[in-house]
Design a protein around this motif. Structure first.
Motif: not given
Length: 392
Positions: A14-15, A305, A377-378, A380-381, A384
């Motif tokens: 996972q990132k 978003d 966006a960056g 929260r990734e 998730l």
């Protein structure tokens, strides 16, 4: 033996969080530090002049005692304002600047202009009429200049009414602390320990929120001006806020004059309700900001978003605190930092959407919106599909 990772924990591959810089205005370093140095010299010169006047009037011992006891005011007011500022934190350097303005520039200006104004209207120094007629106009004008300058020079930093209240309140906190030094030192120099205690009781214990309460009116006007799309509101709101501050200040001083002559009911019927009003305004403003964040971020749920659990987290201080702790426990300091960045960007996005809903338009708003969405966006990734979000 099962090798399955606990539910909600990061899984292999996972990132992980990566640092994303905040949306700040980058200025040349030399120009930035030159401005800081000039402001420090300016505020320092004003502060030194104020303390020199106090020492000349009351002596060194009285001045030192006044400074020490006035710190109690800061210990009460500043934490309340920082508590109010939890959702969308203001830049520390601007908070320090407006505080220094109130403590150094506004107090020095008030010392000079109050006497000059009294001469113009024919009121002698020390006359109680000066406190009711001239002082409210002079002092609220000087204090109101700080949030007004923020509005004119750093307009992007005022995203709502709460921001205006915080800047105005911090200015008033600085002013109140230094003004209390005057009164405390004077009380000690004229009546010794008994005078010092009486002044401390009246100025610090019974009315620590007086100046912040007056200035909140200006801050509300500044916040409305910054967020409204109607030019009439932009012009009229700060003026109306200033008028309310002056009237409250004059009424408070009139009550203090009556109280000196033995009317304890003045404190109970006027000053105590105003203190309750201050508390009510602060609590209501924070709840309103939470509701505003929840309402306007739901627009981005519809666009994909954000998710409802993310909105629920961003609109709740306890959930924000839990999310930072969760991110720190699973990803270390970098994860906690990135979660804080996500929360700050989410608050700014909600307040920006509120300004758009109130009628503000322009390419700059849309550019800021797009930049904030990219940051979110960056950030929260990595979170998730985890157990980070408990609500929604």
């Amino acid at each position: 033996m099962s090798t399955e990772a606990p539910r909600g924990a990061p899984v292999p591959g996972q990132k992980r969080p990566s640092y994303r810089p905040a949306l700040l205005l980058h200025r040349p370093i030399l120009r930035h530090w030159l401005a800081v140095a000039l402001l420090a010299v300016f505020f320092g010169a004003c502060g030194y002049s104020v303390l020199k006047i106090v020492r000349a009037q009351s002596g060194v011992t009285a001045t030192v005692l006044g400074i020490m006891l006035s710190l109690v005011v800061l210990g009460i007011i500043v934490p309340v304002l920082l508590w109010l500022d939890r959702f969308e934190r203001e830049p520390p350097q601007l908070l320090v600047m407006v505080f220094a303005w109130g403590a150094c520039v506004a107090t020095l200006g008030a010392l000079t202009l109050n006497q000059f104004g009294g001469t113009l209207v024919g009121v002698r120094p020390g006359d109680s009429l000066l406190d009711v007629t001239v002082a409210p106009v002079v002092e609220e004008s000087l204090k109101g200049l700080a949030p007004l300058l923020i509005l004119l020079l750093w307009r992007r930093e005022i995203d709502g009414v709460v921001d205006g209240m915080v800047y105005a309140g911090m200015t008033a906190a600085g002013f109140a602390a230094v003004e209390d030094v005057f009164y405390l030192a004077q009380g000690y120099s004229t009546a010794g320990r008994h005078g010092l205690f009486a002044t401390f009781l009246v100025r610090v214990v019974m009315s620590p929120f007086a100046h912040p309460l007056f200035s909140l009116c200006v801050g509300i006007g500044i916040g409305l001006s910054a967020t409204s799309g109607r030019w009439l509101v932009r012009i009229a709101a700060p003026i109306i806020g200033w008028c309310c501050a002056v009237l409250l200040h004059a009424g408070w001083n009139a009550g203090a004059v009556l109280a000196i002559h033995g009317s304890v009911w003045t404190y109970l019927l006027l000053q105590l309700p105003l203190f309750a009003a201050f508390v009510a305004i602060v609590v209501t403003a924070r709840r309103r900001e939470a509701a505003l964040i929840d309402r306007h971020l739901r627009h981005y749920v519809e666009t994909g978003d954000l998710t409802l659990p993310e909105v629920a987290m961003l609109a709740s201080i306890p959930e924000r605190r839990y999310a930072r702790a969760w991110a720190g426990a699973h990803y270390g300091r970098l994860g906690e930092h990135q979660m804080r960045q996500l929360q700050d960007a989410g608050s700014e996005l909600a307040l920006l959407q509120a300004r758009i809903a109130h009628g503000q338009r322009g390419a700059r708003l849309r550019t800021d919106e797009r930049d904030l969405l990219n940051v979110i966006a960056g950030c929260r990734e990595p979170y998730l599909d985890t157990a980070l979000y408990r609500r929604g």
